[in-house]
Design a protein around this motif. Sequence first.
Motif, short mmCIF file in Angstrom:
data_model
loop_
_atom_site.label_atom_id
_atom_site.label_comp_id
_atom_site.label_asym_id
_atom_site.label_seq_id
_atom_site.Cartn_x
_atom_site.Cartn_y
_atom_site.Cartn_z
N TYR A 244 0.88 -1.18 0.00
CA TYR A 244 0.00 0.00 0.00
C TYR A 244 0.91 1.22 0.00
N ASN A 245 0.29 2.37 -0.01
CA ASN A 245 1.06 3.61 -0.14
C ASN A 245 1.99 3.57 -1.36
N THR A 246 1.48 3.10 -2.47
CA THR A 246 2.23 3.25 -3.72
C THR A 246 2.21 4.72 -4.13
N GLU A 247 1.40 5.51 -3.41
CA GLU A 247 1.40 6.97 -3.61
C GLU A 247 2.69 7.57 -3.07
N GLU A 248 3.40 6.80 -2.23
CA GLU A 248 4.64 7.26 -1.59
C GLU A 248 4.44 8.55 -0.81
N SER A 249 3.41 8.56 -0.01
CA SER A 249 3.16 9.72 0.82
C SER A 249 3.87 9.57 2.15
N ASN A 250 4.23 10.69 2.75
CA ASN A 250 4.90 10.65 4.04
C ASN A 250 4.06 11.26 5.15
N THR A 251 2.77 11.55 4.84
CA THR A 251 1.93 12.11 5.90
C THR A 251 0.47 11.75 5.67
#
Length: 654
Positions: A244-251
């Motif tokens: 998950y987080n293939t969006e590569e978000s850090n927040t």
Amino acid sequence: MKVKMLQNIAGFALMLALMTSCGGDQNGSSGPLGGGSAAQKTYVAPGELDEFYAFLSGGFSGQVSVYGLPSGRLFKVIPVFSVDAEKAYGFNEETKPMLETSHGFLPWDDSHHPELSQTDGVPDGRWLFINGNNTPRIARIDLTTFETVEIIELPNSGGNHSSPFTTENTEYVVAGTRFGVPVPQQDMGIDEYAGKFKGALSYVKVADDGRMDIAFQILMPGFNYDLAHSGKGLSHGWTFFSSYNTEESNTLLEVEASKNDKDFIAAINWKVAEQYIADGNYEEMNSSYLRNFYDEETQMATSEKMEKVKVLKPEDCPGLVYFLPCPKSPHGVDVDPTGEYIVGNGKLSADLTVHSFTKMLAAIEQEDFVDEKYGIPVLNFDATLAGIVKSTGLGPLHTEFDDKGNAYTTFFITSEVIKWKVGTWEVLDRAPCYYSVGHLMVPGGDSRKPWGKYMLALNKITKDRYLPTGPEVNQSAQLFDISGDKMELILDFPTVGEPHYAQAIPAELIMENSKQFYKLEENHHPHAIKSEEDIKVVREGNVVRIYMTSIRSHFAPDNIEGIKVGDEVYFHVTNLEQDYDVPHGFAVMGARNSELLIMPGQTETLLWRPQYPGVIPFYCSDFCSALHQEMQGYIRVSAQNSNPELKWSVGTDE
Ligand code: CUK
Ligand code: CUA
């Protein structure tokens, strides 16, 4: 935009609250338990033995608990990643090194996924592996002694969650990082995450004797790698990691990591990886990590510092990794017993996405790619799709299988297990869980040969199920009989800590090999003594070693003098008993660690630092005989600047 998304999350949370607070009248007596038949199915009469061993992870307790099925009786808590004063694990000198890491001595971790070793894809009862989630580690438990015998650290990782799933012949246990982190670790902006942080997937080689070592790591994009399962049968040689987080978000991941309609299941061809390694096509990285091993012969754990890992970069290794798109932030990824079907449990959806391994190979062959991420081909979703399970449940997390071609999936939000047919994808049955089920377990249910008689649901919330015990109510396990068409709830029992995953195996595959005591003649502990004739007290500077024995019902020596304030006193206690189930304890007043609990034939060591002059008692803390209470002694402590004679004795001379 941001506000609207937050509203959606609020709605989601409300729905969750509603789902988990209903059902207060579903009590065993009047609810789904059909009277006496459930009781009969779980009743194991006094003196009778259970059919299965079940191993449940303790989650934030850091341990593994061992239950019998179908009775739900708790047999043992095996300390793994957390200190345990009951067994002196992490307190005695022998086991302290087990909890050493490159961060120092760590008395705690978070353990999620027990995994049995396998031969030909079938659990074989040799070892149980489990992950340490917080400070990335994998532990191995020897199932002849039910003790943790090895812990290996995983460098370049942060949150070892997709771990430690085994390959078909326990060639490897895998370990995927949950958190993307800078590799190597360095001081950099958190907002530089996208593109710069990495996600290491480790392949830990398991030798024939069980010893673990990191064979290689694959340095993936910095997605969050959530769970994994290796292929079996026709898909042997592959491992599948959900992300998950293939969006590569850090927040604010609850919003930011839910944007993409599809994340990925990473399909790793580890046979290809082995080829790259064999051909020397890898980078060697300086990454230090500890490997701790408990040697049964010397009865001591030692830590070994390793300095390098072999690293493969997908962009340089064609054929190594492919991405299977999978809707809605998949949590569990589960492979059916034939190895053909790969189930993605998209936790924000109602449906399950099932991929076909055969179709995946064909799509790779035809280069049916729709995209590329950091050099990794993304396969055409429709080309690999085998089917969709239209469940009408919500929040699928994990799937296990039985031996009749059925699958069982947990749905967290709707708090139920849904049974469906592999191949036709039709829903066959559904059963509510109380409440908010996470993992589930069928004995052998992630192997090639599920035993398929029971299913255990592992629940997060139990309010109103048990007598209240203050704000914290324990998590629960619910046992279902799955031998018929319909799942039947037959037992409900509390667990130790929060069980995430579990494993179970027929009792006869373990009990015959279970060790009953340690043979004294095989005890090669450096400070063991084999008889009372050999007792002694040795001083070297301020280090005093007391070589002591225990046998029903005395210690030898039991009177010791000549110790001084400021000394470091090591009690090396050997239990001389050679019978099953006769441990002795050892406890000394003012000790800042724990008791010792010494098995027959074993030597354990307690470090004690006397604080003041006096006569200090010690005693056996395990009721071992009718004269257990007499099993005691004294140690005399003199002033730091005094010069007392070292003396020891047991009994009187006449
Ligand atoms: S996770 Cu706990 S419910 Cu750590 Cu395997 Cu899915
Ligand atoms: Cu030995 Cu009690």
